[in-house]
Design a protein around this motif. Structure first.
Motif, PDB file in Angstrom:
ATOM      1  N   LEU A   1      29.616  36.157  49.086  1.00 35.98           N
ATOM      2  CA  LEU A   1      29.853  35.310  50.305  1.00 35.98           C
ATOM      3  C   LEU A   1      29.536  35.934  51.517  1.00 35.98           C
ATOM      4  O   LEU A   1      29.471  37.090  51.656  1.00 35.98           O
ATOM      5  N   THR A   2      29.064  35.078  52.544  1.00 37.18           N
ATOM      6  CA  THR A   2      28.624  35.428  53.916  1.00 37.18           C
ATOM      7  C   THR A   2      29.580  35.813  54.898  1.00 37.18           C
ATOM      8  O   THR A   2      30.673  35.470  54.259  1.00 37.18           O
TER       9      THR A   2
ATOM     10  N   LYS B   1      35.488  34.124  56.645  1.00 36.59           N
ATOM     11  CA  LYS B   1      36.324  33.638  57.746  1.00 36.59           C
ATOM     12  C   LYS B   1      36.476  32.362  57.628  1.00 36.59           C
ATOM     13  O   LYS B   1      37.025  31.613  58.416  1.00 36.59           O
ATOM     14  N   SER B   2      35.715  31.450  56.644  1.00 36.89           N
ATOM     15  CA  SER B   2      35.888  30.021  56.564  1.00 36.89           C
ATOM     16  C   SER B   2      37.149  29.502  55.675  1.00 36.89           C
ATOM     17  O   SER B   2      36.939  30.073  54.459  1.00 36.89           O
ATOM     18  N   LYS B   3      37.900  28.963  56.075  1.00 38.64           N
ATOM     19  CA  LYS B   3      39.118  28.597  55.250  1.00 38.64           C
ATOM     20  C   LYS B   3      38.634  27.677  54.391  1.00 38.64           C
ATOM     21  O   LYS B   3      39.088  27.691  52.873  1.00 38.64           O
ATOM     22  N   ASP B   4      37.836  26.737  54.349  1.00 39.29           N
ATOM     23  CA  ASP B   4      37.394  25.617  53.440  1.00 39.29           C
ATOM     24  C   ASP B   4      36.497  26.427  52.342  1.00 39.29           C
ATOM     25  O   ASP B   4      36.737  26.300  51.296  1.00 39.29           O
ATOM     26  N   ALA B   5      35.824  27.172  52.705  1.00 38.39           N
ATOM     27  CA  ALA B   5      34.902  28.293  51.699  1.00 38.39           C
ATOM     28  C   ALA B   5      35.846  29.103  51.036  1.00 38.39           C
ATOM     29  O   ALA B   5      35.683  29.130  49.771  1.00 38.39           O
ATOM     30  N   ILE B   6      36.837  29.682  51.303  1.00 37.94           N
ATOM     31  CA  ILE B   6      37.859  30.527  50.668  1.00 37.94           C
ATOM     32  C   ILE B   6      38.633  29.849  49.986  1.00 37.94           C
ATOM     33  O   ILE B   6      38.884  29.993  48.540  1.00 37.94           O
ATOM     34  N   ARG B   7      39.109  28.684  50.329  1.00 38.82           N
ATOM     35  CA  ARG B   7      39.883  27.854  49.624  1.00 38.82           C
ATOM     36  C   ARG B   7      39.238  27.259  48.285  1.00 38.82           C
ATOM     37  O   ARG B   7      39.649  27.259  47.248  1.00 38.82           O
TER      38      ARG B   7
ATOM     39  N   TYR C   1      36.493  43.467  51.774  1.00 34.95           N
ATOM     40  CA  TYR C   1      35.710  42.443  52.551  1.00 34.95           C
ATOM     41  C   TYR C   1      36.539  42.137  54.071  1.00 34.95           C
ATOM     42  O   TYR C   1      37.515  42.238  53.975  1.00 34.95           O
ATOM     43  N   ASN C   2      35.676  41.574  54.783  1.00 42.31           N
ATOM     44  CA  ASN C   2      36.013  41.388  56.117  1.00 42.31           C
ATOM     45  C   ASN C   2      36.747  40.080  56.264  1.00 42.31           C
ATOM     46  O   ASN C   2      36.188  38.975  57.148  1.00 42.31           O
TER      47      ASN C   2
ATOM     48  N   GLN D   1      45.306  35.213  53.872  1.00 39.52           N
ATOM     49  CA  GLN D   1      46.602  34.609  53.309  1.00 39.52           C
ATOM     50  C   GLN D   1      46.087  33.382  52.294  1.00 39.52           C
ATOM     51  O   GLN D   1      46.705  33.480  51.351  1.00 39.52           O
ATOM     52  N   LEU D   2      45.041  32.801  52.304  1.00 41.53           N
ATOM     53  CA  LEU D   2      44.465  31.865  51.201  1.00 41.53           C
ATOM     54  C   LEU D   2      44.153  32.553  49.961  1.00 41.53           C
ATOM     55  O   LEU D   2      44.484  32.231  48.991  1.00 41.53           O
TER      56      LEU D   2
END
Length: 462
Positions: free
Chosen positions: A415-416, A421-427, A452-453, A460-461
């Motif tokens: 993950l970049t 920091k992208s909610k869509d990517a993490i979800r 990881y940052n 939270q996701l």
């Protein structure tokens, strides 16, 4: 000594046995430790074996007073004499009173025999069985490693050698043996002993021999034995072997042992390393406090396809995938066989089906196997995980903790910073692709997540 030698040396050719005995066993004894290799070569040149034996036994009386460097030089002169006299040294006249090869070594080399290599002793066609009790630790190592002795394939010979070493209770001698043993293996680019019986014999006898010493071992001692000396035979370690380790060792000593075992996984084929892996788990259970200290560090997994696929034949799988690329066909083969084949014919649907079959079989695989499979399937991995998420059972076995660890390195680690920091990517990753595996996260997976940052929202996701 020098002046005396100058005076008496011209008379050596006329000396009788009694003369040599009188000088080398009586008159010269107070200064005989100063007898140089050049003097010895001068007195033994053209000497018969009877007088030679008198010289050797006389020199043996003062061996403790001879400087270390000169001991080797004197041994070289004695060896030179024996090689030059090879045609007669084993004739009946020269073997009077010598009934065994062990006695032959004692008579012809005395206490200087440890300074002769085993390969040099071979010149005299001595029997292996007779030699074991008289060889030095260095020579014993050379004996086992000598191709002509077949020691690395002969568990009986190895047992005789190691028993002789360990019964003495001399840790220093055992250390001398392993120092040469490991050096020769390194010179031949041999990382571990292939013969399981030989390997097990060396390891078990050594651990039992060291058992009384472990209580006084320092961290450096555990490092030396478990990270250097025992490395070539560590593959035969199993949980019961570790019972000789004292229960009150320090966490630093525990770490020294664990490091040696972990390092062995970087060169042992997967099929041979399973007992080592079980031993690591046993150590963690035996020393929970030390294991806990070590567990909160994110550890990367070393993946070597050659080690994982050593002895694995995936040709039938490859042919099946080429001829019949149906979803049912993939389940006829193991995860390891899939990981060790060329993934060009594996579709996302097939990989999802394979994961489902694996869940049903409940067969555990190590992290390295999963990671190799996922890495090879990376072009279709995301799609396959999405499909598997709709097929997976509600409750996944804890055996899939290893699969999650592998996905952590193949998926999460890639993950970049923007994706973290992208909610869509993490979800997409954690609530879809990885969701079936998240019921049994390992401590290592969670520790790595902590590096990881994430943003507050993406954390939270997760």
């Amino acid at each position: 000594m020098n002046k005396t030698y100058i005076i008496i040396s011209p008379s050596f050719p006329e000396f009788t046995e009694q003369d040599f005995f009188g000088w080398f066993h009586v008159k010269l004894v107070p200064v005989l430790a100063s007898f140089t290799p050049e003097m010895l070569r001068g007195v033994t040149t053209n000497m018969n074996c009877t007088n030679y034996h008198i010289i050797v036994s006389g020199m043996a009386k003062v061996v403790s007073a001879i400087p270390q460097q000169r001991l080797q030089e004197i041994a070289d002169v004695l060896l030179e004499y024996l090689q030059d006299s090879a045609a007669v040294i084993n004739q009946p006249d020269c073997r009077t009173g010598i009934k065994t090869d062990a006695q032959w070594i004692e008579t012809n080399l005395g206490p200087f025999s440890p300074y002769i290599t085993y390969s040099e002793l071979k010149f005299f066609n001595l029997s292996l069985g007779a030699l074991v009790n008289v060889l030095s630790p260095t020579q014993k190592a050379e004996l086992i490693m000598d191709p002509d002795s077949g020691g690395l394939e002969d568990a009986i010979l190895v047992k005789e050698v190691l028993t002789n070493l360990t019964e003495s209770g001399d840790e220093e001698q055992l250390g001398q043996f392993f120092q040469v043993f490991t050096q020769i293996l390194q010179q031949t680019n041999t990382t571990f002993i292939l013969n399981a019986a030989v390997r097990e014999t060396i390891l078990n006898l050594t651990l039992n021999g060291l058992a009384p010493k472990f209580v006084s071992f320092e961290v450096e001692d555990y490092e030396l034995w478990f990270q250097v000396y025992l490395v070539p035979v560590i593959a035969s370690l199993h949980p019961d072997s570790l019972r000789v380790i004292p229960s009150n060792i320090s966490c630093e000593s525990y770490e020294a042992i664990v490091t040696g075992l972990m390092e062995s996984l970087e060169f042992l084929p997967l099929g041979i390393s399973m007992d080592v892996r079980a031993s690591l788990e046993s150590l963690q259970e035996t020393f929970p406090d030390c294991a806990e200290l070590d567990s909160f560090t994110c550890k990367e997994t070393h993946v070597d396809e050659m080690l994982i696929c050593w002895g694995v034949d995936s040709s039938q799988l490859q042919k099946t995938l080429e001829d019949n690329n149906s979803t049912s066909a993939v389940c006829n083969f193991t995860i390891i066989e899939h990981a060790c084949t060329t993934p060009t014919n594996l579709t996302a649907g097939n990989l999802a089906t394979l994961l489902t079959c694996s869940v049903e079989s409940n067969k555990p695989y190590v992290v390295e196997v999963w990671q190799l499979l996922f890495h090879k399937a990376s072009p279709i991995l995301s799609q396959a995980l999405d499909m598997f998420a709709t097929m997976a059972p509600t409750t996944m076995s804890s055996a899939y903790s290893n699969a999650l660890d592998a996905l952590g390195e193949v998926v999460v680690k890639k993950l970049t910073q923007d994706e973290l920091k992208s909610k869509d990517a993490i979800r997409s990753r954690f609530q879809m692709e990885l969701r079936p595996f998240l019921a049994s996260p390992s401590t290592n997976f969670l520790s790595c997540l902590g590096t990881y940052n994430f943003s507050c929202q993406t954390y939270q996701l997760v």
